[in-house]
Scaffold this motif. Sequence first.
Motif, mmCIF file in Angstrom:
data_model
loop_
_atom_site.group_PDB
_atom_site.id
_atom_site.type_symbol
_atom_site.label_atom_id
_atom_site.label_comp_id
_atom_site.label_asym_id
_atom_site.label_seq_id
_atom_site.Cartn_x
_atom_site.Cartn_y
_atom_site.Cartn_z
ATOM 1 N N HIS A 9 39.848 67.831 70.187
ATOM 2 C CA HIS A 9 40.778 68.960 70.648
ATOM 3 C C HIS A 9 40.951 69.902 69.426
ATOM 4 O O HIS A 9 41.224 69.588 68.336
ATOM 5 N N ASP A 10 40.977 71.283 69.570
ATOM 6 C CA ASP A 10 41.346 72.263 68.514
ATOM 7 C C ASP A 10 40.553 72.030 67.396
ATOM 8 O O ASP A 10 40.821 72.612 66.119
ATOM 9 N N ARG A 25 34.124 72.314 72.260
ATOM 10 C CA ARG A 25 33.750 72.939 73.360
ATOM 11 C C ARG A 25 32.467 73.999 73.100
ATOM 12 O O ARG A 25 31.324 74.139 73.561
ATOM 13 N N TYR A 67 38.036 70.229 78.367
ATOM 14 C CA TYR A 67 38.988 69.312 77.660
ATOM 15 C C TYR A 67 39.788 68.761 79.031
ATOM 16 O O TYR A 67 39.891 69.281 80.037
ATOM 17 N N THR A 68 40.000 67.258 78.787
ATOM 18 C CA THR A 68 40.731 66.676 79.718
ATOM 19 C C THR A 68 42.074 66.584 79.344
ATOM 20 O O THR A 68 42.776 66.742 78.152
ATOM 21 N N GLN A 101 42.869 64.225 75.965
ATOM 22 C CA GLN A 101 42.671 64.517 74.592
ATOM 23 C C GLN A 101 41.133 64.251 74.403
ATOM 24 O O GLN A 101 40.763 63.836 73.458
ATOM 25 N N THR A 102 40.355 64.224 75.527
ATOM 26 C CA THR A 102 38.750 63.797 75.492
ATOM 27 C C THR A 102 37.985 65.223 75.866
ATOM 28 O O THR A 102 38.784 66.118 76.461
ATOM 29 N N ILE A 103 36.879 65.068 75.970
ATOM 30 C CA ILE A 103 36.132 66.144 76.455
ATOM 31 C C ILE A 103 35.020 65.377 77.444
ATOM 32 O O ILE A 103 34.419 64.505 77.200
ATOM 33 N N SER A 137 35.398 67.915 63.808
ATOM 34 C CA SER A 137 35.487 66.763 64.706
ATOM 35 C C SER A 137 35.190 65.373 64.259
ATOM 36 O O SER A 137 34.670 65.210 63.144
#
Length: 135
Positions: A51-52, A56, A74-75, A78-80, A106
């Motif tokens: 995240h951040d 993505r 994003y979920t 805190q996952t994708i 990341s």
Amino acid sequence: MENNETQTERSRLQRDYIKRTSDSQKALITSQDSEDLTIKSCEFEIFGIVHDVSFRHYTLRRAQKLSVRGWCLYTQHQTIKGLIQGYTRSFEAMRIWLRYTGSPTSRIDKCVFGPTEELKYFSYDAFTILNIPYK
């Protein structure tokens, strides 16, 4: 030391070598093309610092470069999560990128892929970033 071959002979040998190489490459490409026409699809979820860190957007760019289709988002955990679809080579290249590379800032702790399915047709026209909350 004198080279006994004439320019004409060297040219003929070079043409023969190029022709043989070209024919063998055509045969190899033909066998790879039939395998590459298989469309593969699977879901994925990526855990870690994703995240951040523009994960993505880097995923979108990589998917576009590889001509892979699907989506990611994003979920709340805190996952994708996402789904990828592509021809065999592009599909596998995308899986490797998701598992080991990601965005530059990341940290991928774990990447879980769902079962791989073979499709007759693509379900998506392109790769997109979804901005809906995933539960």
